[in-house]
Write an enzyme that holds these catalytic residues in place. Sequence first.
Site, PDB file in Angstrom:
ATOM      1  N   GLU A 189     -13.582 -14.841 -23.368  1.00  0.00           N
ATOM      2  CA  GLU A 189     -13.342 -15.285 -24.749  1.00  0.00           C
ATOM      3  C   GLU A 189     -11.868 -15.199 -25.077  1.00  0.00           C
ATOM      4  O   GLU A 189     -11.133 -14.431 -24.453  1.00  0.00           O
ATOM      5  CB  GLU A 189     -14.082 -14.350 -25.726  1.00  0.00           C
ATOM      6  CG  GLU A 189     -15.572 -14.445 -25.604  1.00  0.00           C
ATOM      7  CD  GLU A 189     -16.263 -13.380 -26.424  1.00  0.00           C
ATOM      8  OE1 GLU A 189     -15.590 -12.589 -27.118  1.00  0.00           O
ATOM      9  OE2 GLU A 189     -17.501 -13.349 -26.358  1.00  0.00           O
ATOM     10  N   LYS A 193      -8.810 -13.838 -27.163  1.00  0.00           N
ATOM     11  CA  LYS A 193      -8.588 -12.587 -27.894  1.00  0.00           C
ATOM     12  C   LYS A 193      -7.781 -12.931 -29.149  1.00  0.00           C
ATOM     13  O   LYS A 193      -6.574 -13.159 -29.081  1.00  0.00           O
ATOM     14  CB  LYS A 193      -7.834 -11.586 -27.022  1.00  0.00           C
ATOM     15  CG  LYS A 193      -7.726 -10.214 -27.654  1.00  0.00           C
ATOM     16  CD  LYS A 193      -7.214  -9.204 -26.651  1.00  0.00           C
ATOM     17  CE  LYS A 193      -7.199  -7.803 -27.219  1.00  0.00           C
ATOM     18  NZ  LYS A 193      -6.436  -7.657 -28.426  1.00  0.00           N
ATOM     19  N   ASP A 199      -5.837 -12.782 -32.588  1.00  0.00           N
ATOM     20  CA  ASP A 199      -4.864 -11.794 -33.034  1.00  0.00           C
ATOM     21  C   ASP A 199      -4.927 -11.657 -34.550  1.00  0.00           C
ATOM     22  O   ASP A 199      -4.236 -12.348 -35.289  1.00  0.00           O
ATOM     23  CB  ASP A 199      -3.466 -12.257 -32.590  1.00  0.00           C
ATOM     24  CG  ASP A 199      -2.493 -11.102 -32.558  1.00  0.00           C
ATOM     25  OD1 ASP A 199      -2.942  -9.951 -32.708  1.00  0.00           O
ATOM     26  OD2 ASP A 199      -1.294 -11.352 -32.394  1.00  0.00           O
ATOM     27  N   TYR A 232     -17.611 -12.289 -32.699  1.00  0.00           N
ATOM     28  CA  TYR A 232     -17.706 -12.209 -31.239  1.00  0.00           C
ATOM     29  C   TYR A 232     -18.597 -11.105 -30.688  1.00  0.00           C
ATOM     30  O   TYR A 232     -18.593 -10.867 -29.482  1.00  0.00           O
ATOM     31  CB  TYR A 232     -16.315 -12.106 -30.611  1.00  0.00           C
ATOM     32  CG  TYR A 232     -15.412 -11.046 -31.226  1.00  0.00           C
ATOM     33  CD1 TYR A 232     -15.742  -9.709 -31.195  1.00  0.00           C
ATOM     34  CD2 TYR A 232     -14.218 -11.416 -31.829  1.00  0.00           C
ATOM     35  CE1 TYR A 232     -14.915  -8.757 -31.746  1.00  0.00           C
ATOM     36  CE2 TYR A 232     -13.382 -10.478 -32.384  1.00  0.00           C
ATOM     37  CZ  TYR A 232     -13.735  -9.147 -32.347  1.00  0.00           C
ATOM     38  OH  TYR A 232     -12.912  -8.205 -32.908  1.00  0.00           O
ATOM     39  N   LYS A 256     -16.088 -10.041 -20.745  1.00  0.00           N
ATOM     40  CA  LYS A 256     -17.255  -9.184 -20.995  1.00  0.00           C
ATOM     41  C   LYS A 256     -18.354  -9.519 -19.998  1.00  0.00           C
ATOM     42  O   LYS A 256     -18.581 -10.704 -19.718  1.00  0.00           O
ATOM     43  CB  LYS A 256     -17.807  -9.442 -22.406  1.00  0.00           C
ATOM     44  CG  LYS A 256     -16.811  -9.250 -23.514  1.00  0.00           C
ATOM     45  CD  LYS A 256     -17.366  -9.708 -24.856  1.00  0.00           C
ATOM     46  CE  LYS A 256     -16.304  -9.505 -25.932  1.00  0.00           C
ATOM     47  NZ  LYS A 256     -16.687 -10.065 -27.230  1.00  0.00           N
ATOM     48  N   LYS A 259      -4.040  -9.007 -21.453  1.00  0.00           N
ATOM     49  CA  LYS A 259      -3.007  -9.350 -22.442  1.00  0.00           C
ATOM     50  C   LYS A 259      -1.980 -10.295 -21.833  1.00  0.00           C
ATOM     51  O   LYS A 259      -1.461 -10.026 -20.752  1.00  0.00           O
ATOM     52  CB  LYS A 259      -2.285  -8.071 -22.901  1.00  0.00           C
ATOM     53  CG  LYS A 259      -3.211  -7.060 -23.556  1.00  0.00           C
ATOM     54  CD  LYS A 259      -3.318  -7.298 -25.026  1.00  0.00           C
ATOM     55  CE  LYS A 259      -2.322  -6.426 -25.716  1.00  0.00           C
ATOM     56  NZ  LYS A 259      -2.628  -6.140 -27.071  1.00  0.00           N
ATOM     57  N   CYS A 267      33.314 -10.670 -44.627  1.00  0.00           N
ATOM     58  CA  CYS A 267      32.283 -11.684 -44.862  1.00  0.00           C
ATOM     59  C   CYS A 267      32.753 -13.035 -44.309  1.00  0.00           C
ATOM     60  O   CYS A 267      33.854 -13.475 -44.629  1.00  0.00           O
ATOM     61  CB  CYS A 267      31.984 -11.791 -46.355  1.00  0.00           C
ATOM     62  SG  CYS A 267      30.845 -13.130 -46.730  1.00  0.00           S
ATOM     63  N   CYS A 286      33.341 -15.442 -47.503  1.00  0.00           N
ATOM     64  CA  CYS A 286      34.335 -15.261 -48.568  1.00  0.00           C
ATOM     65  C   CYS A 286      35.443 -14.281 -48.191  1.00  0.00           C
ATOM     66  O   CYS A 286      36.362 -14.047 -48.979  1.00  0.00           O
ATOM     67  CB  CYS A 286      33.646 -14.817 -49.862  1.00  0.00           C
ATOM     68  SG  CYS A 286      32.974 -13.153 -49.767  1.00  0.00           S
ATOM     69  N   CYS A 293      27.668  -8.090 -47.941  1.00  0.00           N
ATOM     70  CA  CYS A 293      28.879  -8.558 -48.595  1.00  0.00           C
ATOM     71  C   CYS A 293      28.732  -8.201 -50.070  1.00  0.00           C
ATOM     72  O   CYS A 293      27.782  -8.638 -50.716  1.00  0.00           O
ATOM     73  CB  CYS A 293      29.027 -10.067 -48.436  1.00  0.00           C
ATOM     74  SG  CYS A 293      30.264 -10.721 -49.574  1.00  0.00           S
ATOM     75  N   CYS A 300      30.667 -15.059 -53.714  1.00  0.00           N
ATOM     76  CA  CYS A 300      30.429 -15.452 -52.330  1.00  0.00           C
ATOM     77  C   CYS A 300      29.424 -16.613 -52.337  1.00  0.00           C
ATOM     78  O   CYS A 300      28.306 -16.479 -52.845  1.00  0.00           O
ATOM     79  CB  CYS A 300      29.894 -14.234 -51.581  1.00  0.00           C
ATOM     80  SG  CYS A 300      29.426 -14.562 -49.894  1.00  0.00           S
TER      81      CYS A 300
HETATM   82  S1  IVH Z   1     -14.826  -7.426 -28.293  1.00  0.00           S
HETATM   83  C1  IVH Z   1     -15.871  -2.717 -27.813  1.00  0.00           C
HETATM   84  N1  IVH Z   1     -13.868  -9.834 -28.395  1.00  0.00           N
HETATM   85  O1  IVH Z   1      -9.321  -6.928 -29.775  1.00  0.00           O
HETATM   86  C2  IVH Z   1     -14.843  -3.632 -28.319  1.00  0.00           C
HETATM   87  N2  IVH Z   1     -12.560  -8.102 -29.346  1.00  0.00           N
HETATM   88  O2  IVH Z   1      -9.245  -3.665 -28.540  1.00  0.00           O
HETATM   89  C3  IVH Z   1     -15.413  -4.960 -28.623  1.00  0.00           C
HETATM   90  N3  IVH Z   1     -10.472  -8.856 -30.390  1.00  0.00           N
HETATM   91  O3  IVH Z   1     -10.037  -4.409 -31.954  1.00  0.00           O
HETATM   92  C4  IVH Z   1     -14.377  -5.927 -29.005  1.00  0.00           C
HETATM   93  N4  IVH Z   1     -10.744 -11.007 -29.968  1.00  0.00           N
HETATM   94  O4  IVH Z   1     -10.287  -6.661 -32.922  1.00  0.00           O
HETATM   95  C5  IVH Z   1     -13.646  -8.545 -28.710  1.00  0.00           C
HETATM   96  N5  IVH Z   1     -13.178 -12.042 -28.446  1.00  0.00           N
HETATM   97  C6  IVH Z   1     -12.965 -10.776 -28.755  1.00  0.00           C
HETATM   98  C7  IVH Z   1     -11.812 -10.351 -29.444  1.00  0.00           C
HETATM   99  C8  IVH Z   1     -11.647  -8.989 -29.720  1.00  0.00           C
HETATM  100  C9  IVH Z   1      -9.960 -10.091 -30.531  1.00  0.00           C
HETATM  101  C10 IVH Z   1      -9.818  -7.619 -30.864  1.00  0.00           C
HETATM  102  C11 IVH Z   1     -10.709  -6.671 -31.590  1.00  0.00           C
HETATM  103  C12 IVH Z   1     -10.456  -5.309 -30.997  1.00  0.00           C
HETATM  104  C13 IVH Z   1      -9.356  -5.555 -30.020  1.00  0.00           C
HETATM  105  C14 IVH Z   1      -9.662  -4.926 -28.672  1.00  0.00           C
END
Ligand code: IVH
Length: 675
Positions: free
Chosen positions: A121, A123, A125, A232, A295, A319, A413, A416, A431, A437
């Site tokens: 999946e 991740k 942000d 998710y 997962k 990451k 500056c 000026c 400044c 200015c």
């Molecule tokens: S699963 C047991 N799936 O990433 C943890 N987390 O440390 C289950 N996050 O705090 C999390 N996208 O906020 C999962 N597709 C995704 C995610 C996701 C972002 C974040 C989540 C978590 C951190 C992982």
Amino acid sequence: MDKASAKKKIESLSEELEQHNYNYYVLDKPTISDFEFDKLLETLIALEKEHPEFLSPNSPSQRVGGQVTKEFKSVKHKYPMLSLSNSYNWEDLEDFDRRASEGLGLANDLFGAAELEYVCELKFDGLSIGLTYVNGELQKAVTRGDGVQGDDVTTNARTIRSIPLNLKGKFPKEFEIRGEIFLPRKVFDDINKEREEIGEAPLANPRNAASGTMKMQDSGVVAKRKLDCFLYALYGEDLPFPGHLESLQAAATWGFRISKHSKLCKGIGEVKKFIDHWDKERFKLPFDIDGIVIKINSYQQQLQLGFTAKSPRWAIAYKFKAEQVSTELQSITYQVGRTGAITPVANLKPVLLAGTTVKRASLHNADIIEKLDVRVGDQVFVEKGGEIIPKIIGVDLTKRPTNVKPTKYIDKCPECGTTLVRIEGEANHYCPNENGCAPQVKGKMEHFVSRKAMNIDSLGAETIDQFYNAGFIKNIADLYDLKKEQLLPLERMAEKSAQNIIDGLKNSCTVPFERVLFAIGIRHVGETTAKKVAKKVKTIDALMEMNAEQLVLLDEVGETIAKSIMEFFADKENRNIITRLKKAGLQFEISADQQQATSTKLEGKTIVVSGVFTKFSRDQIKDLIELNGGTNSSSISKKTSFVLAGENMGPEKLKKAEGLKVPIITEEDFENMIK
Ligand code: IVH
């Protein structure tokens, strides 16, 4: 309409509106126009007003917000909210795959490791959220907090259109679904554009903006921020699904927004392909991701592997590296902001980074330049993290030419020539030539005419620049001396535009004192502070007379703001500008209406305002309470003197007030009270 039919109509309208919300925000396929949607919503709101007993906290009318949460209640998670262990390279992932196979007793027979079934999946942000549904209704939304307990942000979560308030189809009686709340990049950019317009510092990145928004007290503001949410993970007892992917597919049919990019991958090799694909393609997404989550799909296998103290053994995050390139630093220039703060900017040989060509990067301040020892001519490493402006993170010393000289930070500056100052404890140089200015003066004028200040929309940054260069204006008071005849000879200045400018300036004389106080640009005095101060002190003359001890007693004013106000008025030039603006007719006192309303009739009374009012807006009512000496509060307790109830008062509040025997009064009663 009789009660029974009203109830039926409210229910069917709610269902219809939720379906349209789903079509628009989850499926991205609206089937009616915004106008038609608003009409349906208006009908629902009107009916709910007439029959408040049928107003549900999960009604689509609640999505526009309006309720204020003073303090977010701390709630214990039913299932602890763990995090994921991180990986940064291919070896880490192979290790994870091997450990999982071993844990499942499948590893390394003669034919090699068994191929596990993974779900990959994006991740997202943002900030994690746990949503609990009971009988298909959203019951609570809780942030991660420390993983054991988080904050109850249900009211704010209800304003997020892609979070269903009522579910469709066949769902478990009670369950929790977790996901990520985030701010799409376009929305983030728009917010920052607007902040820039009003001279506020831009928000650093969409993630911070999203979590900041979810902690706002006024859900009406949250509703306007256009947050979004992907779900998710499903949690519950006896969930009838063999694995993670099946549970998400079912959740999609109940109305949740599930990412269409999740993919079933057979074996770690396919996982790698997925990662490589998104490492390149991620910049094309309309939101930020910082990695991939991997997962194990089977719930049976997840159960077998279990958890460490911090994270599941059946999942891992990969990451992405913040993208980095190296390029030549061609020069360092220094920018002067509206407040006089100096920002050093690195001008780079253009280079492609994270999907865009980068020519400039921030060097932040003198300390950072010194720490990195960056020199013009160096090859520098540039990185684009979550922030909008790329950063220089280091120098490639192996490529340093022999003739480069250490960087000497400027002491004058660049605009000026005034000697710069550095306030102890602050990172930036300033400044101090506030009124002489150019970028500071022009910036002040741009702020002065901006929408939330004097709102003179016929005057934009370009016109200000033009007038300044022509020598017509040197400060905000000069604006009011402008004559139409004087403007006409200027380039691109038609008769009509000149007239609009003169009219705009004239009309700004009715802008209320609180906004004038914000507009004159006292450092650290934002919109809210200006509003509170104006209401309390009533006139600019009174404010100018106050000393630091008196100033800090005002709501919203701490030592920094008090000092800044004192310094502003101590400056002869500023006093002179105020005198001239007064002569031009600007408002430097609160209006007669507000003055009159002032009394001590509500002194000692703590009042909770709830519902919608006919004569006044909620904000006006709250102002009236304060002007008459009362205190506003958002939650009903034994200390509440009375609840001022408009139409559509929330059923939970009504119950609580009745339970605590707190008197409930109407808008009319209130008017009589303060007459
Ligand atoms: S699963 C047991 N799936 O990433 C943890 N987390 O440390 C289950 N996050 O705090 C999390 N996208 O906020 C999962 N597709 C995704 C995610 C996701 C972002 C974040 C989540 C978590 C951190 C992982």
